[in-house]
Structures are given as structure tokens and as C-alpha cells.
Enzyme design. Structure first.
Site, PDB file in Angstrom:
ATOM      1  N   ALA A   1       0.814  -1.216   0.000  1.00  0.00           N
ATOM      2  CA  ALA A   1       0.000   0.000   0.000  1.00  0.00           C
ATOM      3  C   ALA A   1       0.848   1.266   0.000  1.00  0.00           C
ATOM      4  CB  ALA A   1      -0.940   0.001   1.209  1.00  0.00           C
ATOM      5  N   THR A   2       2.026   1.227   0.611  1.00  0.00           N
ATOM      6  CA  THR A   2       2.882   2.421   0.608  1.00  0.00           C
ATOM      7  C   THR A   2       3.268   2.799  -0.811  1.00  0.00           C
ATOM      8  OG1 THR A   2       3.767   2.087   2.838  1.00  0.00           O
ATOM      9  CG2 THR A   2       5.128   3.337   1.303  1.00  0.00           C
TER      10      THR A   2
ATOM     11  N   SER B   1      -3.382  -3.677   0.411  1.00  0.00           N
ATOM     12  CA  SER B   1      -2.226  -4.374   0.978  1.00  0.00           C
ATOM     13  C   SER B   1      -2.604  -5.814   1.283  1.00  0.00           C
ATOM     14  CB  SER B   1      -1.757  -3.673   2.256  1.00  0.00           C
ATOM     15  OG  SER B   1      -0.673  -4.361   2.834  1.00  0.00           O
ATOM     16  N   SER B   2      -1.750  -6.752   0.878  1.00  0.00           N
ATOM     17  CA  SER B   2      -2.033  -8.177   1.080  1.00  0.00           C
ATOM     18  C   SER B   2      -1.935  -8.593   2.541  1.00  0.00           C
ATOM     19  CB  SER B   2      -1.071  -9.012   0.236  1.00  0.00           C
ATOM     20  OG  SER B   2      -1.052 -10.352   0.641  1.00  0.00           O
ATOM     21  N   HIS B   3      -0.929  -8.100   3.255  1.00  0.00           N
ATOM     22  CA  HIS B   3      -0.696  -8.632   4.600  1.00  0.00           C
ATOM     23  C   HIS B   3      -1.707  -8.140   5.632  1.00  0.00           C
ATOM     24  CE1 HIS B   3       1.309  -5.234   6.849  1.00  0.00           C
ATOM     25  NE2 HIS B   3       1.462  -4.781   5.620  1.00  0.00           N
TER      26      HIS B   3
ATOM     27  N   THR C   1       9.647  -7.488 -12.497  1.00  0.00           N
ATOM     28  CA  THR C   1       9.123  -8.851 -12.532  1.00  0.00           C
ATOM     29  C   THR C   1       8.273  -9.127 -11.301  1.00  0.00           C
ATOM     30  OG1 THR C   1      11.056  -9.614 -13.762  1.00  0.00           O
ATOM     31  CG2 THR C   1       9.752 -11.292 -12.630  1.00  0.00           C
TER      32      THR C   1
ATOM     33  N   CYS D   1       3.917   1.854  11.750  1.00  0.00           N
ATOM     34  CA  CYS D   1       4.892   2.562  10.926  1.00  0.00           C
ATOM     35  C   CYS D   1       5.540   3.725  11.670  1.00  0.00           C
ATOM     36  CB  CYS D   1       4.220   3.071   9.653  1.00  0.00           C
ATOM     37  SG  CYS D   1       3.453   1.755   8.693  1.00  0.00           S
TER      38      CYS D   1
ATOM     39  N   ASN E   1      -6.248   3.662  10.209  1.00  0.00           N
ATOM     40  CA  ASN E   1      -5.441   2.566  10.753  1.00  0.00           C
ATOM     41  C   ASN E   1      -5.235   2.651  12.259  1.00  0.00           C
ATOM     42  OD1 ASN E   1      -3.812   4.893   9.853  1.00  0.00           O
ATOM     43  ND2 ASN E   1      -2.101   3.769  10.728  1.00  0.00           N
TER      44      ASN E   1
ATOM     45  N   GLN F   1      -6.721  -0.765   5.198  1.00  0.00           N
ATOM     46  CA  GLN F   1      -7.425  -1.291   6.371  1.00  0.00           C
ATOM     47  C   GLN F   1      -8.891  -1.598   6.080  1.00  0.00           C
ATOM     48  OE1 GLN F   1      -5.904  -2.049   9.112  1.00  0.00           O
ATOM     49  NE2 GLN F   1      -3.965  -0.968   8.923  1.00  0.00           N
TER      50      GLN F   1
END
Length: 497
Positions: free
Chosen positions: A168-169, A296-298, A336, A421, A248, A276
Site C-alpha cells: 500500500a505504501t 495491501s495483502s498482509h 518482474t 509505521c 489505521n 485497512q
């Protein structure tokens, strides 16, 4: 007759080391179809560890039963990663017993089904998805496109509108820098809010150094923006409005649909940081008139190091890419792709959509119990709007207690006092300051994050532990003693020495 890659390798090795080729041939294992034992464990989609039960032991038994039914053993399930679900009780780490994990806004544990999807891309399916001249590339490219479709489906987008990034950043930086730079000749104004994630605020400040003007909207004491203030801030040269969907730190949900309508009416691009929010609240990019959206995946039980940005195609959104290179991802993000991460991200998105209703009901029930328990103590405050808040994020201030002291006293619970963060800073939360909280209350805030694998017994333990340790720390505070004696602290003229 053409030789295979493996055959050519055997021939070269036998010539270099003067060893008969038959020796290498006997040891040869077909790497393409190799799968480690752990990768062979296939967990049923219906395995939802804490969605249907509140007791971890029972959930493990449920997982073992499902594994047995599918022809595997309970030990194999444990080896495949189900032990990750008992994250609150693992021993033998460099930091002692693992604490109960309630920091879901910082990151979420990887779902074992996601890991299971990823493993084959570290062994057999290792092709470059951008290699379009052979099956190795075709295989991984197919997996990448399937993942892209799952990510898009969660927000009712076209798969072609999903651009994979590192997180996301990067997605937020692409928007906050890419859109203004593309329109810099005619559009020099950006609008965002004071409670955005640091990466949005810092990207906006970076654009100020490039000659752009930025308006930072205020929020009220509930954390919500004023739509009238947004409309008044729009100028003829405004190129972008960026407002976070779910905060967040305090979990406040902004009126995204209303903001999108205002931006569409004024023909301004609307971006929302949904790191979020994605998979946790209902989002429809077409219904809400969202032009750009960061993911964001995590944050959704997927792997770290992968994310995405939604970029609307009709009407088309234009932005300058941050990275130059081979022109991957429709020329917007060269480099890639990592098929294991992309495949894991896609599976996490698929599971979020599949289990959305169950997850939300589970999280809401635990959140209500947590909030009720925490607020039962005197001089505690829920930060942010109680009516427009994602239940999985609970931010509470405990008056007359330092947040850092409380965190140290709660070593058996993984919590935070704000954004991960900015956790290295001892400064009070800028988000709570924006809500009008004073330094004392901002310093005394703790964020609790509830997720898919949180349990009722964990919440019960946390409520009791927090109540006991807040009471203990307050008894050490001279300010608390003065309050107990009925002294109004605001009436005291404190010395500056």
C-alpha cells in the site's frame, strides 16, 4: 533430436567433472513437478479456524478432522502451518512465550490456506510470468491473472484495472505523485486529510516541494471529515482528492460514497487508501465513484511484500509511473512480479470474499465484548466514532496511565499505541491530536486489533489483564491520587520549572 534442459545439464556436468553421465541421471529429480511434503497438504476451504468456534483447541481438532477426511494426518496439518493459528501460545522463541496477538492493524497472520497456495510457486512453478515463449511462463502467468481476478472481484472492478505493487505504501506514492505529475501543467492542487497514513502525508509534502499546493482537511472529534469543508476546498486546479477509507489507528470509516459523488460531480480524481478497509467493509468502486484505490495483502491474511492499486479505465485515469523498466503491469509498474506472493494475495482475497459474512459477525461479536469490558473501567474513552467504525479496530484511552507503561505491563499481549509505521517515535498520536485529544489522553491510548483467528477466551483474558494492570499503574500515579481526592487537575496552575 533436441535434448531437454536436464539432459544438457547432465552432459555438461559429466564432461567437467569426468563422472559418468549415468551417475547424475540416477540422482536426477524432476524439479518442475517436485513438491515438498508440506506443500501436499490441501486444507478445505471450509476450514475456518475461529470463524465457527471460539476455542483454539476445538479449532485444531476441527482442522485435524478435516485433514483426516481428506486422506492426510493431523501431524501433516500441523507441519503444514496450522500451528501458526495457535500463535498466542508458542514457546521457544528468542523472546520467550508468544503473547496473545491483538495487533491486526499492523499485520495479520498468514492463513494456512494461503501458504498452501504459495508453496508450489517456490518449487515446481518457478517460471517468470512475463516469459511468454514457453510453458513455464504460461503457467505462472495464468496463476497471476487468476489472482488478479480475485483481487478485482472483492471491489467489483475489472481485473485489467488491478496493478500489482509491493504494498500500500508504493500504491499510495504512485497516486499522490503520479497523478499530479501527469497533470502538472494545468492542475496544481491536492486535497487530503490530517489523519491519513504517514505515507500519504509524506508523499503530499513531497509534492509541495515540487510546487503543488496541498489542503489538509480537518476532522471532527469523532474522526470524520466535513463534506461541506471538502466542497469548499475544491478549486478549478484541483487534480486529486485522497481520503482514507478506514483509519489505521482508530478504525473510523469515512463517508466514501458521498466523497466519491462530490469528486465525480467536480470531475476530480478520487483516491482512497483502503489498506485497512479492503475485504473488511463493503466497497464497490463503481457505486462509490472511486477512481484509485490502494490495497495491501498482509492486512487480509496474505503474504507481506505484495499489494495492488486499482486504476479506473472508464473514465480513464492517467498517472506517471514511479518505476521505469520493462513496462510490466500495463506500463504503470515495471518489474518482474513474484508469483508466490501474487498467488497468495489472490487466495487471501478469494477467502476474504468467501468468508466475509462469517468474519464480520465473528469480529463484531468479539469487538462488542472487548469494548464493553474495557469501558467498564472508570476514566476510559473509546476514540473515534462509535457508529462509523470498523469493529476490528478498537482504540481506547486510559486516563492517568502512560500508554508505553501499559504496553510494557502487558507483555503477554501484543498491542500497540498507534500505527506500527510510527511506533519508534514517542510522540503522541497525530491522529488523536487531530481529534482534539490533549497530549495526556493521546499518550494513554492503546490500539486493539481483532481478526479472523482471535478467540473469545483471548478477549476475556485481555479485558481482565488490562483492567488489573491499569488499576495497578494508576495506584502508582500521584495524579490519580489527586483525582481520587476530588482535586480538579485542570484548576491547578502547574509550574514551568
Amino acid at each position: 533430436m533436441l535434448k531437454s534442459t536436464a539432459t544438457r545439464s547432465i552432459t555438461r556436468l559429466s564432461q567437467v567433472y569426468n563422472v559418468p553421465a549415468a551417475t547424475y541421471r540416477a540422482c536426477l529429480v524432476s524439479r518442475r513437478f517436485y513438491s515438498p511434503p508440506a506443500a501436499g497438504v490441501k486444507l478445505d476451504d471450509n476450514f475456518s479456524l475461529e470463524t465457527h468456534t471460539d476455542i483454539q483447541a476445538a479449532a485444531k481438532a476441527q482442522a485435524s478432522a478435516r485433514a483426516s477426511a481428506s486422506g492426510t494426518t493431523p501431524d501433516a496439518v500441523v507441519a503444514s502451518g496450522s500451528t501458526a493459528m495457535s500463535h498466542a501460545y508458542q514457546e521457544n522463541t528468542g523472546f520467550g512465550t508468544r503473547p496473545i496477538y491483538l495487533d491486526m492493524q499492523a499485520t495479520t497472520p498468514t492463513d494456512p490456506r494461503v501458504l498452501d497456495t504459495m508453496l508450489k510457486f517456490y518449487t515446481g512453478l518457478y517460471g517468470n510470468p512475463h516469459s511468454n515463449t514457453h510453458s513455464y511462463g504460461w503457467e505462472t502467468n495464468t496463476a497471476v491473472e487468476n489472482a488478479r481476478a480475485h483481487v478485482a472481484k472483492m471491489i467489483n472492478a475489472d481485473p485489467k484495472e488491478i496493478i500489482f505493487t509491493s504494498g500500500a505504501t508504493e500504491s499510495n506514492n504512485m497516486v499522490l505523485k503520479g497523478v499530479p505529475r501527469f497533470y502538472k501543467k494545468t492542475k496544481k492542487h491536492i486535497i487530503t486529510t490530517r489523519t491519513e497514513h504517514k505515507c500519504v502525508l509524506e508523499a503530499a509534502r513531497a509534492m509541495m516541494k515540487e510546487g503543488f499546493e496541498v489542503t489538509f482537511l480537518n476532522v471532527d472529534d469523532q474522526g470524520l471529515i466535513d463534506l461541506k469543508e471538502l466542497e469548499d476546498a475544491i478549486r478549478p486546479d484541483t487534480c486529486l482528492v485522497s481520503v482514507m477509507a478506514v483509519n489505521n489507528e482508530i478504525g473510523v470509516i469515512q463517508p466514501i460514497k458521498e466523497i466519491g459523488a462530490i469528486c465525480r460531480k467536480n470531475k476530480i480524481y478520487f483516491h482512497t487508501d483502503a489498506a485497512q478497509a479492503y475485504g473488511k467493509i463493503h466497497i464497490d468502486v463503481n457505486e462509490m465513484n472511486i477512481d484509485l484505490l490502494s490495497i495491501s495483502s498482509h492486512k487480509i491474511y496474505g503474504p507481506k511484500g505484495i499489494g495492488a492499486i486499482y486504476v479506473r479505465r472508464r473514465p480513464r485515469v492517467r498517472l506517471e509511473p514511479l518505476l521505469s523498466g520493462g513496462g510490466q503491469e500495463r506500463g504503470l509498474r515495471s518489474g518482474t512480479l513474484a508469483p508466490p506472493l501474487v498467488a497468495g494475495f489472490g487466495e487471501a482475497a478469494r477467502l476474504m470474499k468467501k468468508e466475509f459474512d462469517n468474519d464480520q459477525a465473528h469480529i463484531k461479536r468479539l469487538s462488542d465484548k472487548l469494548v464493553k469490558g474495557l469501558l467498564s473501567a472508570e476514566h476510559t474513552t473509546l476514540n473515534g466514532s462509535p457508529d462509523h467504525r470498523y469493529p476490528g479496530c478498537v482504540n481506547v484511552s486510559f486516563a492517568y496511565v502512560e500508554g508505553e507503561s501499559l504496553l510494557m505491563a502487558l507483555r503477554d499481549i501484543a498491542l500497540s499505541s498507534g500505527s506500527a509505521c510510527t511506533s519508534a517515535s514517542l510522540e503522541p498520536s497525530y491522529v488523536l491530536h487531530a481529534l482534539g485529544k490533549d497530549d495526556a489522553l493521546a499518550h494513554s491510548s492503546i490500539r486493539f486489533g481483532i481478526g479472523r483467528f482471535s478467540t473469545e477466551e483471548e478477549v476475556d483474558y485481555v479485558v481482565k489483564a488490562v483492567s488489573d494492570r491499569v488499576k495497578f499503574l494508576r495506584e502508582l500515579s500521584p495524579l490519580w491520587e489527586m483525582v481520587q481526592e476530588g482535586i480538579d487537575l485542570n484548576s491547578i496552575k502547574w509550574s514551568g520549572h
